[in-house]
Design an enzyme around this catalytic site. Structure first.
Site, PDB file in Angstrom:
ATOM      1  N   SER A 141       0.853  -1.177   0.000  1.00  0.00           N
ATOM      2  CA  SER A 141       0.000   0.000   0.000  1.00  0.00           C
ATOM      3  C   SER A 141       0.890   1.228   0.000  1.00  0.00           C
ATOM      4  CB  SER A 141      -0.888   0.008   1.246  1.00  0.00           C
ATOM      5  OG  SER A 141      -1.521   1.255   1.430  1.00  0.00           O
ATOM      6  N   TYR A 155      -2.208  -0.118  10.516  1.00  0.00           N
ATOM      7  CA  TYR A 155      -2.104  -0.457   9.093  1.00  0.00           C
ATOM      8  C   TYR A 155      -0.801   0.083   8.522  1.00  0.00           C
ATOM      9  CZ  TYR A 155      -3.693  -1.244   4.281  1.00  0.00           C
ATOM     10  OH  TYR A 155      -3.826  -1.684   2.982  1.00  0.00           O
TER      11      TYR A 155
END
Length: 243
Positions: A141, A155
């Protein structure tokens, strides 16, 4: 066909990017195995892809080392030695900021997004080393290269760990013919959006990356000549500012 007879294992293969990767790779002649925690989703994906050979599935939780080892043993005996691993399994939680992030949520994200990625790598490397060839593609990501408040602390940390792991594979395993690439997508229209603290509008979902966009990038990396190695790839929705 670009991947004729290549054995490909895709984690998180029941939805989103994993499903699109399975569909695209199957069209290119690969022997695709998808895995994830929900067998019903995997079965649906497998049945929906008209390819020869058919896409096969095996339910496993990447955060469980025993299940990962059993998965790799099954693939080896039933399909063949894994040539390409697409490490795509990942999740997030709604309570993301440090003021509301629980220890349980932190552990969940680290266990799936980071430790789960390591368990997969640990399991596939021996056979790749033996055949002196292998491709490992981590779907990370943009949060794996720069933290964001939107993604949340856990995250961010888990995806940074995945990025570092992938780069370490490149450093340590290149002499064994193993290439590892980290793809860093921006926002993608996948079910992970359902865990957003603020719902995403349909208009925004149409503007951002779609699973097939990331699948195209994964295929590009997977079909590079072995002499060429893409260490990282960053992609974003065209409407977003440079990241």
């Amino acid at each position: 066909m670009k991947l004729q007879n290549k054995v490909v294992l895709v984690t998180g293969g029941g939805t989103g990017v994993g499903r699109s990767v399975a569909e695209l790779f199957a069209k290119e002649g690969a022997k695709v195995v998808i895995t994830g925690r929900r067998e019903s989703l995997l079965a649906e994906v497998s049945a929906s892809i008209a390819a020869e050979p058919a896409v096969r599935y095996y339910a496993a939780d990447v955060a469980d080392r025993g299940q990962v080892q059993a998965l790799i043993q099954w693939v080896g005996s039933e399909v063949g030695t894994i040539d390409i691993l697409v490490s795509n399994a990942g999740l997030n939680v709604p309570e993301r900021q440090l003021s509301v992030l629980s220890a349980e949520s932190w552990e969940l994200l680290m266990n799936v997004n980071a430790t789960g990625a390591f368990y997969m790598v640990e399991a596939v490397l021996p056979a790749m080393r033996a055949q002196k060839d292998g491709v490992i593609i981590s779907v990370s990501s943009i949060a794996g290269i720069r933290p964001s408040v939107l993604a949340g602390a856990a995250y961010n940390a888990s995806k940074h760990a995945m990025t570092a792991l992938t780069k370490s594979i490149s450093l340590e395993e290149r002499e064994n013919g193993i290439r590892a690439t980290c793809i860093h997508p921006g926002e993608i229209n996948t079910p992970i959006l359902d865990a957003r603290p603020v719902p995403v509008s349909d208009e925004r979902k149409a503007q951002i990356l779609q699973p097939e966009d990331v699948a195209d990038a994964v295929l590009f990396v997977a079909t590079m000549h072995p002499r060429a190695h893409i260490l990282e790839m960053t992609m974003k929705p065209s409407v977003d500012a440079f990241v």
